[in-house]
Scaffold this active site. Structure first.
Site, PDB file in Angstrom:
ATOM      1  N   SER A  15       8.179  24.479   1.306  1.00  0.00           N
ATOM      2  CA  SER A  15       9.422  25.036   0.761  1.00  0.00           C
ATOM      3  C   SER A  15       9.611  24.557  -0.672  1.00  0.00           C
ATOM      4  O   SER A  15       9.754  23.363  -0.933  1.00  0.00           O
ATOM      5  CB  SER A  15      10.598  24.555   1.627  1.00  0.00           C
ATOM      6  OG  SER A  15      11.801  24.973   1.037  1.00  0.00           O
ATOM      7  N   HIS A  40       7.491  29.021   0.954  1.00  0.00           N
ATOM      8  CA  HIS A  40       8.805  29.386   1.488  1.00  0.00           C
ATOM      9  C   HIS A  40       9.820  29.264   0.353  1.00  0.00           C
ATOM     10  O   HIS A  40       9.898  28.231  -0.315  1.00  0.00           O
ATOM     11  CB  HIS A  40       9.133  28.417   2.630  1.00  0.00           C
ATOM     12  CG  HIS A  40      10.399  28.683   3.350  1.00  0.00           C
ATOM     13  ND1 HIS A  40      10.515  29.611   4.378  1.00  0.00           N
ATOM     14  CD2 HIS A  40      11.632  28.119   3.222  1.00  0.00           C
ATOM     15  CE1 HIS A  40      11.751  29.592   4.849  1.00  0.00           C
ATOM     16  NE2 HIS A  40      12.452  28.705   4.160  1.00  0.00           N
ATOM     17  N   ASP A  42      13.748  29.476  -0.582  1.00  0.00           N
ATOM     18  CA  ASP A  42      15.104  29.437  -0.032  1.00  0.00           C
ATOM     19  C   ASP A  42      16.106  29.978  -1.041  1.00  0.00           C
ATOM     20  O   ASP A  42      16.274  29.407  -2.113  1.00  0.00           O
ATOM     21  CB  ASP A  42      15.486  27.993   0.300  1.00  0.00           C
ATOM     22  CG  ASP A  42      14.770  27.490   1.539  1.00  0.00           C
ATOM     23  OD1 ASP A  42      14.843  28.168   2.578  1.00  0.00           O
ATOM     24  OD2 ASP A  42      14.140  26.415   1.459  1.00  0.00           O
ATOM     25  N   MET A  44      19.986  30.672  -1.646  1.00  0.00           N
ATOM     26  CA  MET A  44      21.306  30.275  -1.126  1.00  0.00           C
ATOM     27  C   MET A  44      22.400  30.728  -2.079  1.00  0.00           C
ATOM     28  O   MET A  44      22.239  30.630  -3.300  1.00  0.00           O
ATOM     29  CB  MET A  44      21.372  28.761  -0.973  1.00  0.00           C
ATOM     30  CG  MET A  44      20.256  28.181  -0.114  1.00  0.00           C
ATOM     31  SD  MET A  44      20.491  26.403   0.110  1.00  0.00           S
ATOM     32  CE  MET A  44      18.939  25.981   0.925  1.00  0.00           C
ATOM     33  N   HIS A  73      13.526  33.344   2.356  1.00  0.00           N
ATOM     34  CA  HIS A  73      14.565  33.041   3.351  1.00  0.00           C
ATOM     35  C   HIS A  73      15.924  33.217   2.682  1.00  0.00           C
ATOM     36  O   HIS A  73      16.314  32.402   1.850  1.00  0.00           O
ATOM     37  CB  HIS A  73      14.339  31.606   3.845  1.00  0.00           C
ATOM     38  CG  HIS A  73      15.360  31.106   4.807  1.00  0.00           C
ATOM     39  ND1 HIS A  73      15.443  29.775   5.166  1.00  0.00           N
ATOM     40  CD2 HIS A  73      16.344  31.737   5.503  1.00  0.00           C
ATOM     41  CE1 HIS A  73      16.428  29.608   6.033  1.00  0.00           C
ATOM     42  NE2 HIS A  73      16.993  30.784   6.247  1.00  0.00           N
ATOM     43  N   MET A  75      19.732  33.015   2.577  1.00  0.00           N
ATOM     44  CA  MET A  75      20.941  32.418   3.178  1.00  0.00           C
ATOM     45  C   MET A  75      22.126  32.944   2.383  1.00  0.00           C
ATOM     46  O   MET A  75      22.666  32.282   1.494  1.00  0.00           O
ATOM     47  CB  MET A  75      20.831  30.886   3.132  1.00  0.00           C
ATOM     48  CG  MET A  75      19.872  30.365   4.191  1.00  0.00           C
ATOM     49  SD  MET A  75      19.217  28.739   3.791  1.00  0.00           S
ATOM     50  CE  MET A  75      17.823  29.233   2.784  1.00  0.00           C
ATOM     51  N   MET A 144      16.220  27.692  12.860  1.00  0.00           N
ATOM     52  CA  MET A 144      16.621  26.573  12.001  1.00  0.00           C
ATOM     53  C   MET A 144      16.683  25.302  12.836  1.00  0.00           C
ATOM     54  O   MET A 144      17.283  25.280  13.916  1.00  0.00           O
ATOM     55  CB  MET A 144      18.002  26.819  11.380  1.00  0.00           C
ATOM     56  CG  MET A 144      18.072  27.887  10.303  1.00  0.00           C
ATOM     57  SD  MET A 144      16.981  27.700   8.876  1.00  0.00           S
ATOM     58  CE  MET A 144      17.369  26.063   8.262  1.00  0.00           C
ATOM     59  N   GLY A 149      21.118  24.669   4.138  1.00  0.00           N
ATOM     60  CA  GLY A 149      21.849  24.321   2.928  1.00  0.00           C
ATOM     61  C   GLY A 149      21.104  23.347   2.022  1.00  0.00           C
ATOM     62  O   GLY A 149      21.147  23.480   0.812  1.00  0.00           O
ATOM     63  N   PHE A 150      20.398  22.408   2.637  1.00  0.00           N
ATOM     64  CA  PHE A 150      19.780  21.363   1.817  1.00  0.00           C
ATOM     65  C   PHE A 150      18.436  20.930   2.399  1.00  0.00           C
ATOM     66  O   PHE A 150      18.229  20.971   3.620  1.00  0.00           O
ATOM     67  CB  PHE A 150      20.699  20.135   1.733  1.00  0.00           C
ATOM     68  CG  PHE A 150      22.036  20.451   1.139  1.00  0.00           C
ATOM     69  CD1 PHE A 150      22.216  20.454  -0.242  1.00  0.00           C
ATOM     70  CD2 PHE A 150      23.114  20.800   1.957  1.00  0.00           C
ATOM     71  CE1 PHE A 150      23.447  20.782  -0.797  1.00  0.00           C
ATOM     72  CE2 PHE A 150      24.350  21.121   1.405  1.00  0.00           C
ATOM     73  CZ  PHE A 150      24.521  21.118   0.032  1.00  0.00           C
ATOM     74  N   GLY A 152      15.720  17.852   3.096  1.00  0.00           N
ATOM     75  CA  GLY A 152      15.795  16.421   3.389  1.00  0.00           C
ATOM     76  C   GLY A 152      16.741  16.038   4.516  1.00  0.00           C
ATOM     77  O   GLY A 152      17.128  14.879   4.623  1.00  0.00           O
ATOM     78  N   ASP A 182      12.224  25.534  10.642  1.00  0.00           N
ATOM     79  CA  ASP A 182      12.602  25.206   9.269  1.00  0.00           C
ATOM     80  C   ASP A 182      13.701  24.146   9.275  1.00  0.00           C
ATOM     81  O   ASP A 182      14.805  24.383   9.767  1.00  0.00           O
ATOM     82  CB  ASP A 182      13.103  26.492   8.588  1.00  0.00           C
ATOM     83  CG  ASP A 182      13.457  26.297   7.122  1.00  0.00           C
ATOM     84  OD1 ASP A 182      13.153  25.232   6.558  1.00  0.00           O
ATOM     85  OD2 ASP A 182      14.029  27.245   6.539  1.00  0.00           O
ATOM     86  N   GLY A 183      13.372  22.998   8.707  1.00  0.00           N
ATOM     87  CA  GLY A 183      14.367  21.934   8.552  1.00  0.00           C
ATOM     88  C   GLY A 183      13.901  20.623   9.145  1.00  0.00           C
ATOM     89  O   GLY A 183      13.775  20.498  10.363  1.00  0.00           O
ATOM     90  N   GLY A 184      13.580  19.690   8.279  1.00  0.00           N
ATOM     91  CA  GLY A 184      13.196  18.352   8.741  1.00  0.00           C
ATOM     92  C   GLY A 184      11.847  18.288   9.439  1.00  0.00           C
ATOM     93  O   GLY A 184      11.571  17.326  10.164  1.00  0.00           O
ATOM     94  N   GLY A 204       9.641  21.047   3.390  1.00  0.00           N
ATOM     95  CA  GLY A 204      10.062  20.774   2.020  1.00  0.00           C
ATOM     96  C   GLY A 204       9.743  19.338   1.669  1.00  0.00           C
ATOM     97  O   GLY A 204       8.707  19.017   1.081  1.00  0.00           O
TER      98      GLY A 204
HETATM   99  C1  DX5 Z   1      17.247  24.395   4.532  1.00  0.00           C
HETATM  100  C2  DX5 Z   1      16.151  25.283   4.011  1.00  0.00           C
HETATM  101  C3  DX5 Z   1      14.816  24.690   4.265  1.00  0.00           C
HETATM  102  C4  DX5 Z   1      14.535  23.444   3.479  1.00  0.00           C
HETATM  103  C5  DX5 Z   1      13.523  22.626   4.201  1.00  0.00           C
HETATM  104  O1  DX5 Z   1      18.463  25.048   4.436  1.00  0.00           O
HETATM  105  O2  DX5 Z   1      16.186  26.542   4.652  1.00  0.00           O
HETATM  106  O3  DX5 Z   1      13.775  25.645   4.052  1.00  0.00           O
HETATM  107  O4  DX5 Z   1      14.053  23.723   2.194  1.00  0.00           O
HETATM  108  O5  DX5 Z   1      13.447  21.366   3.611  1.00  0.00           O
HETATM  109  P1  DX5 Z   1      13.088  20.085   4.489  1.00  0.00           P
HETATM  110  O6  DX5 Z   1      11.719  20.291   5.057  1.00  0.00           O
HETATM  111  O7  DX5 Z   1      13.184  18.950   3.528  1.00  0.00           O
HETATM  112  O8  DX5 Z   1      14.132  19.997   5.588  1.00  0.00           O
HETATM  113 ZN    ZN Z   2      14.346  27.878   4.552  1.00  0.00          ZN
END
Ligand code: DX5
Ligand code: ZN
Length: 223
Positions: A15, A40, A42, A44, A73, A75, A144, A149-150, A152, A182-184, A204
């Site tokens: 990402s 990927h 993102d 937003m 993606h 959002m 998800m 949103g973020f 990390g 997606d996420g963490g 990410g």
């Molecule tokens: C979160 C995003 C993710 C994010 C993943 O809202 O959709 O794609 O960039 O980042 P990590 O892998 O750090 O959670």
């Molecule tokens: Zn994403």
């Protein structure tokens, strides 16, 4: 349309918002050199999620720098209003969230009609049942594993129940869509995601923090 979306193999999608925001081209190079085929992106809007990231202008500028598969993606509260600009910018797949109020089926069909793969994304609190009516119209389902949103944030393992149920539904009904998480996602939890049925891993922080990205790519996919 690029075929990797339709091949049944594991894919890592780093990402780019986890990369160097002052030099996105450098981050694209790092992704390419790792051996990953996807990036990927993102998008937003500060409305659907409490953060603002990149738009179609930047996606288009990045398109001219790489042949990576662009996994976009969205959002956004009004994704139907924006899909055409991301198609024009060179997206290979566009994933829309299920939660906002917009004509979902019509928007999915529009994206597909433009030779772009289409996905639907679900937030952690959104029940899986809500997506069932749309599963025959998607190429990808994004589960998800954090609240969007973020970068990390901490992985939510309870979301894997949805991945398992989606995977079971897919086989029972003879459907063929990718399942993306997606996420963490990290080296520590990727295996549990894959065992649950995910075949596309968005990373990410874990990807961009890894010292040897080629090694990371191989290790996370078990190759
Ligand atoms: C979160 C995003 C993710 C994010 C993943 O809202 O959709 O794609 O960039 O980042 P990590 O892998 O750090 O959670
Ligand atoms: Zn994403």
């Amino acid at each position: 349309m690029k075929s990797s979306c339709y091949e049944n193999r594991l894919i890592l999608a780093p990402s780019i918002i986890g990369g160097n925001q002052a030099n996105l081209e450098e981050s694209l190079r790092e992704i390419e050199l790792s051996g990953s085929e996807w990036v990927h992106l993102d998008v937003m809007d500060g409305q659907f999620v409490p953060n603002v990231t990149l738009g179609a202008t930047i996606v288009k500028a990045l398109r001219s720098k790489t042949k990576l598969f662009f996994d976009v993606h969205l959002m956004l509260n009004n994704p139907d209003f924006h899909v055409q600009s991301f198609i024009d910018a060179g997206a290979d797949s566009i994933t829309l969230h299920l939660e906002p109020n917009y004509p979902i089926k019509k928007t999915l069909e529009l994206v597909r009609s433009k030779d772009c793969a289409v996905g639907l994304a679900l937030n952690p609190l959104t029940p899986l049942e809500k997506v069932y009516p749309f599963l025959s119209f998607v190429d990808l389902m994004l589960v998800m594993t954090v609240n969007p949103g973020f970068c990390g944030q901490e992985f939510m393992p309870e979301c894997l129940e949805k991945v398992q149920a989606l995977n079971a539904f897919k086989f029972k009904n003879g459907l063929d869509f990718r399942i993306e998480v997606d996420g963490g996602i990290s080296l520590e939890n990727a295996k549990s995601c894959i065992l649950a049925g995910a075949n596309t891993l968005v990373c990410g922080t874990s990807f961009f923090k890894s010292k040897n990205k080629e090694q990371f790519h191989k290790e996370i996919l078990g190759i």
